[in-house]
Design an enzyme around this catalytic site. Structure first.
Site: not given
Ligand code: B12
Ligand code: SF4
Ligand code: SF4
Length: 341
Positions: A143, A201, A211, A228, A259
């Site tokens: 994380d 998906c 959401c 969010c 979500c």
């Molecule tokens: C910052 C962060 C948050 C932020 C921003 C989340 C976000 N989606 O960016 C906030 C506070 C909102 C958050 C919330 C949550 N988080 Co958080 N968070 C992080 C953290 C520290 C960094 C994420 C990050 O780099 N975000 C930047 C975005 C761009 O990257 P990403 O989220 O990894 O998404 C990748 C893919 O989804 C993909 N992607 C996303 N959209 C798209 C679109 C296209 C077109 C494509 C090709 C790819 C793509 O590319 C991204 C980059 O690789 C990670 C830990 C880590 N070091 O990675 C935990 C992490 C992602 N979080 C986690 C969790 C559990 C949560 C929550 C469920 C907690 C909760 N119940 O409230 C929620 C879920 C919200 C959600 N739907 O994402 C877990 C997710 C586990 C999993 N199964 O995915 C992580 C991995 C922590 C861990 N070590 O387990 N989080």
């Molecule tokens: S609820 Fe969202 S993440 Fe889950 S299968 Fe449907 S589109 Fe994909």
């Molecule tokens: S965790 Fe998912 S459902 Fe909840 S506000 Fe963020 S994007 Fe929306």
């Protein structure tokens, strides 16, 4: 070497709460451009730790751990506790408010401690079993390190990115914590690399539609952090405006699972759970959190929090995920719901 390969099997690692594992030798994230564009467009909102120096480190694992050769990626599931928590929400005891499932998923202990100590144990074992010189070096990713962990899990063949951004594993769903060990040696001869998972998906848009604050942008299927509820309730510790339309959410006071709750890949595994393991909610810390936040009125909770000092709150919730926001952050979240009444 034989002992090492016997140790690194999923069957053996199950005792650490690991439900799936994989390995990748790729240091550069597959979706790096998505992340960089996302930050450039300001979609990270107030999450400043995703930009600057830490953004540079996320470009390549070697910027964080220069000796990187391969990474073991582990999935830790809390789906069974989440299932028990959902059953609790349906009961008369529930006050109608919700916390993220991961809070209770590790017996109320912050996964930054609990999963970390499991990763440390595996690390120690690997070092002791690796017979070759030079000695194996290992860094953790859990994380808070500057690592795009969902992408790391994608590269290790453990799942795909849902439209809600979650890493979804076909067998285990998305109620998972990701934890990894970055190694100074290439272990692909011990744990074979899997193919990257494709998107499952399809045409589904349930997470986007569910959401409440429209934080998932349908065109880019990416998250807008400042819309969010999870950002508002976990990442903002002082007075702040709630995202628009949070009133139509489900009483979230710490984190948000909406979500994921609607995702068919999670519903599918819940359908397979034959018994509700309600004892998972009964550990001392879990019971304490439920009794404090989930089964009495918001007015009572606010009044108790007001009677505590910040220090007393920290002491009370020490070692739990609820320490993060502190007393003031939780009061902010609760006041949002109270002011709606
Ligand atoms: C910052 C962060 C948050 C932020 C921003 C989340 C976000 N989606 O960016 C906030 C506070 C909102 C958050 C919330 C949550 N988080 Co958080 N968070 C992080 C953290 C520290 C960094 C994420 C990050 O780099 N975000 C930047 C975005 C761009 O990257 P990403 O989220 O990894 O998404 C990748 C893919 O989804 C993909 N992607 C996303 N959209 C798209 C679109 C296209 C077109 C494509 C090709 C790819 C793509 O590319 C991204 C980059 O690789 C990670 C830990 C880590 N070091 O990675 C935990 C992490 C992602 N979080 C986690 C969790 C559990 C949560 C929550 C469920 C907690 C909760 N119940 O409230 C929620 C879920 C919200 C959600 N739907 O994402 C877990 C997710 C586990 C999993 N199964 O995915 C992580 C991995 C922590 C861990 N070590 O387990 N989080
Ligand atoms: S609820 Fe969202 S993440 Fe889950 S299968 Fe449907 S589109 Fe994909
Ligand atoms: S965790 Fe998912 S459902 Fe909840 S506000 Fe963020 S994007 Fe929306």
């Amino acid at each position: 070497m034989k002992e090492l390969s016997e140790f690194l099997t999923l069957e053996n690692l199950k005792s650490y709460g690991i439900v799936d594992m994989g390995l990748t030798t790729a240091p550069v994230p597959h979706t790096l451009s998505h992340y960089n564009d996302w930050v450039a467009q300001g979609k990270h909102g107030p999450l400043s730790y995703l930009e600057g120096d830490r953004q540079d480190k996320r470009q390549d694992l070697r910027h964080y751990f220069s000796e990187f050769k391969s990474s073991l990626v582990f999935l830790f599931s809390y789906a069974d506790t989440k299932y028990a928590l959902d059953e609790f929400y349906k009961s008369e005891e529930s006050n109608g408010h919700k916390i993220a499932g991961y809070v209770l998923g590790f017996n109320g202990i912050d996964y930054h401690f609990e999963v970390k100590s499991r990763l440390e144990e595996i690390k120690a074992k690997l070092i002791s079993l690796d017979p070759e010189l030079p000695e194996l070096k290992v860094e953790l990713s859990l994380d808070i390190q500057p690592v795009l962990e969902r992408d790391l899990a994608l590269r290790a063949g453990l799942g795909w990115f849902g439209k809600n951004s979650m890493l979804i594993n076909k067998r285990e769903g998305s109620f998972l914590i990701l934890g990894s060990l970055l190694l100074s040696k290439d272990y692909s001869h011990i744990v074979s690399e899997k193919k990257m998972e494709t998107d499952h998906c399809g045409q589904c848009t349930r997470c986007i539609d569910a959401c409440p604050t429209m934080a998932i942008e349908p065109e880019s299927r990416s998250l807008i952090a400042n819309k969010c509820i999870s950002t508002f309730t976990i990442e903002l510790f002082k007075e702040a405006s709630a995202p628009a339309q949070m009133e139509s959410a489900h009483g979230e006071i710490f984190g948000c699972d909406i979500c994921q709750d609607v995702c068919p890949w999670n519903k599918r595994i819940f359908r397979k759970m034959i018994e509700v393991k309600s004892d998972l909610l009964q550990s001392p810390k879990n019971k304490f959190i439920i009794d404090f936040f989930l089964n009495r009125s918001v007015d009572e909770i606010i009044s108790e929090l007001n009677s505590l000092s910040n220090r007393a709150y920290q002491k009370l919730f020490f070692g739990t995920p609820l320490q993060r926001t502190g007393r003031v952050g939780l009061l902010k979240n609760l006041m949002f719901w109270k002011n709606l009444k």
